[in-house]
Design a protein around this motif. Structure first.
Motif, PDB file in Angstrom:
ATOM      1  N   PHE A  78     -25.168 -17.490  20.312  1.00  0.00           N
ATOM      2  CA  PHE A  78     -25.719 -17.798  18.994  1.00  0.00           C
ATOM      3  C   PHE A  78     -25.936 -16.518  18.204  1.00  0.00           C
ATOM      4  CE2 PHE A  78     -26.760 -22.285  19.980  1.00  0.00           C
ATOM      5  CZ  PHE A  78     -26.275 -22.816  18.793  1.00  0.00           C
ATOM      6  N   ALA A  79     -26.181 -15.411  18.915  1.00  0.00           N
ATOM      7  CA  ALA A  79     -26.425 -14.134  18.237  1.00  0.00           C
ATOM      8  C   ALA A  79     -25.131 -13.490  17.741  1.00  0.00           C
ATOM      9  CB  ALA A  79     -27.143 -13.180  19.188  1.00  0.00           C
ATOM     10  N   ASP A  80     -23.995 -13.899  18.291  1.00  0.00           N
ATOM     11  CA  ASP A  80     -22.742 -13.199  18.007  1.00  0.00           C
ATOM     12  C   ASP A  80     -21.581 -14.195  17.912  1.00  0.00           C
ATOM     13  OD1 ASP A  80     -20.393 -11.723  18.034  1.00  0.00           O
ATOM     14  OD2 ASP A  80     -21.202 -10.196  19.383  1.00  0.00           O
ATOM     15  N   PRO A  81     -21.107 -14.476  16.674  1.00  0.00           N
ATOM     16  CA  PRO A  81     -20.015 -15.458  16.498  1.00  0.00           C
ATOM     17  C   PRO A  81     -18.750 -15.091  17.271  1.00  0.00           C
ATOM     18  CG  PRO A  81     -21.011 -14.895  14.380  1.00  0.00           C
ATOM     19  CD  PRO A  81     -21.608 -13.960  15.385  1.00  0.00           C
ATOM     20  N   ASP A  82     -18.467 -13.784  17.426  1.00  0.00           N
ATOM     21  CA  ASP A  82     -17.268 -13.385  18.178  1.00  0.00           C
ATOM     22  C   ASP A  82     -17.377 -13.796  19.641  1.00  0.00           C
ATOM     23  OD1 ASP A  82     -16.147 -12.324  15.927  1.00  0.00           O
ATOM     24  OD2 ASP A  82     -16.813 -10.276  16.332  1.00  0.00           O
ATOM     25  N   GLU A  83     -18.582 -13.602  20.204  1.00  0.00           N
ATOM     26  CA  GLU A  83     -18.792 -14.000  21.598  1.00  0.00           C
ATOM     27  C   GLU A  83     -18.687 -15.516  21.734  1.00  0.00           C
ATOM     28  OE1 GLU A  83     -18.500 -11.931  23.751  1.00  0.00           O
ATOM     29  OE2 GLU A  83     -19.927 -10.278  23.748  1.00  0.00           O
ATOM     30  N   ARG A  84     -19.204 -16.233  20.745  1.00  0.00           N
ATOM     31  CA  ARG A  84     -19.116 -17.697  20.807  1.00  0.00           C
ATOM     32  C   ARG A  84     -17.653 -18.134  20.806  1.00  0.00           C
ATOM     33  NH1 ARG A  84     -22.336 -20.619  16.395  1.00  0.00           N
ATOM     34  NH2 ARG A  84     -20.461 -21.218  15.320  1.00  0.00           N
ATOM     35  N   ALA A 157     -31.340 -23.657  13.880  1.00  0.00           N
ATOM     36  CA  ALA A 157     -30.078 -22.905  13.964  1.00  0.00           C
ATOM     37  C   ALA A 157     -28.961 -23.791  14.509  1.00  0.00           C
ATOM     38  CB  ALA A 157     -30.253 -21.671  14.845  1.00  0.00           C
ATOM     39  N   ILE A 158     -29.306 -24.607  15.513  1.00  0.00           N
ATOM     40  CA  ILE A 158     -28.314 -25.539  16.073  1.00  0.00           C
ATOM     41  C   ILE A 158     -27.896 -26.555  15.009  1.00  0.00           C
ATOM     42  CG2 ILE A 158     -27.931 -27.363  17.791  1.00  0.00           C
ATOM     43  CD1 ILE A 158     -29.842 -25.738  19.658  1.00  0.00           C
ATOM     44  N   LEU A 159     -28.872 -27.071  14.264  1.00  0.00           N
ATOM     45  CA  LEU A 159     -28.558 -28.014  13.184  1.00  0.00           C
ATOM     46  C   LEU A 159     -27.615 -27.381  12.171  1.00  0.00           C
ATOM     47  CD1 LEU A 159     -31.950 -29.805  12.377  1.00  0.00           C
ATOM     48  CD2 LEU A 159     -29.901 -30.839  13.344  1.00  0.00           C
ATOM     49  N   GLN A 160     -27.870 -26.122  11.827  1.00  0.00           N
ATOM     50  CA  GLN A 160     -27.014 -25.426  10.858  1.00  0.00           C
ATOM     51  C   GLN A 160     -25.581 -25.305  11.383  1.00  0.00           C
ATOM     52  OE1 GLN A 160     -27.557 -24.213   7.678  1.00  0.00           O
ATOM     53  NE2 GLN A 160     -29.407 -25.436   7.852  1.00  0.00           N
ATOM     54  N   ALA A 161     -25.453 -25.107  12.693  1.00  0.00           N
ATOM     55  CA  ALA A 161     -24.125 -24.913  13.288  1.00  0.00           C
ATOM     56  C   ALA A 161     -23.370 -26.233  13.416  1.00  0.00           C
ATOM     57  CB  ALA A 161     -24.256 -24.251  14.656  1.00  0.00           C
TER      58      ALA A 161
END
Length: 204
Positions: A78-84, A157-161
């Motif tokens: 969640f902290a890093d879109p690249d890692e996700r 944050a999960i809702l936003q995603a």
């Protein structure tokens, strides 16, 4: 000729009541393949995916007994879109293969593919219909906090995603508005189950 069940995709945002709806369908003998469960199966100890996660992130993603520490992994991605994206690229094909193998073995009149991200990924896995369990966002937050004990910031944050209610409803063939009690949810599932039984099976 063997019967091939048609597939219903069951989706909804966090805290919407997907699992409660799925349990009611299972009480009617309908087989449910849960994408969240599949995501656990592919990272069990001994599975190649877990080895690759540890090689990438280090031992910090493991619990003491050698299982995946999901909370740590969730924070990292969640902290890093690249890692996700890296984790999704690793796991999604494996999860997809697991789900499809289990759906293919289903013997009920129709089978349910349950996943929170049907709309976000655009992947219906061959589902003929999409059932959305819909709930107002504030109720989602309340229910998730009560169930998971996570922080409100993380829930939001999960809702936003996740897809918005509007995006999800645009995909829906059927909708259950789950803003009442469990008896209401069960009645709605029962009504839909009766309807689904009238639909013909998948083409051979």
């Amino acid at each position: 000729m063997t019967h091939t069940p048609w597939i219903l995709a069951l989706t909804g945002g966090i805290g919407s009541g997907k699992s409660a709806a799925a349990e009611r369908f299972m009480a009617h003998g309908i087989e449910v393949v849960d994408a969240d469960h599949a995501s656990r199966w592919v990272v069990e100890p001994g599975q190649p995916a877990l080895t690759q996660l540890v090689a990438h992130f280090g031992e910090r993603v493991l619990n003491a007994e050698g299982t995946l520490n999901r909370a740590v992994l969730r924070e990292l991605i969640f902290a890093d879109p690249d890692e996700r994206q890296w984790v999704e690229a690793l796991l999604h094909p494996l999860i997809g293969a697991e789900i499809e193998a289990r759906l293919a073995r289903a013997t009920s009149p129709y089978a349910i593919y349950m996943a929170p991200l049907v709309v976000e990924t655009g992947n219906r896995r061959g589902a003929r219909r999409v059932l959305v369990v819909d709930v107002p966002s504030e109720l989602q937050v309340q229910r998730t906090l009560a169930r998971d004990g996570t922080s409100e910031a993380q829930v939001r944050a999960i809702l936003q995603a996740q897809a918005s209610r509007e995006q999800r409803l645009a995909w829906a063939d059927d909708v259950i508005v789950n803003d009442r009690d469990l008896a209401w949810l069960h009645a709605e599932v029962d009504r839909l189950h009766s309807f689904y039984l009238t639909l013909p099976g998948a083409p051979a």
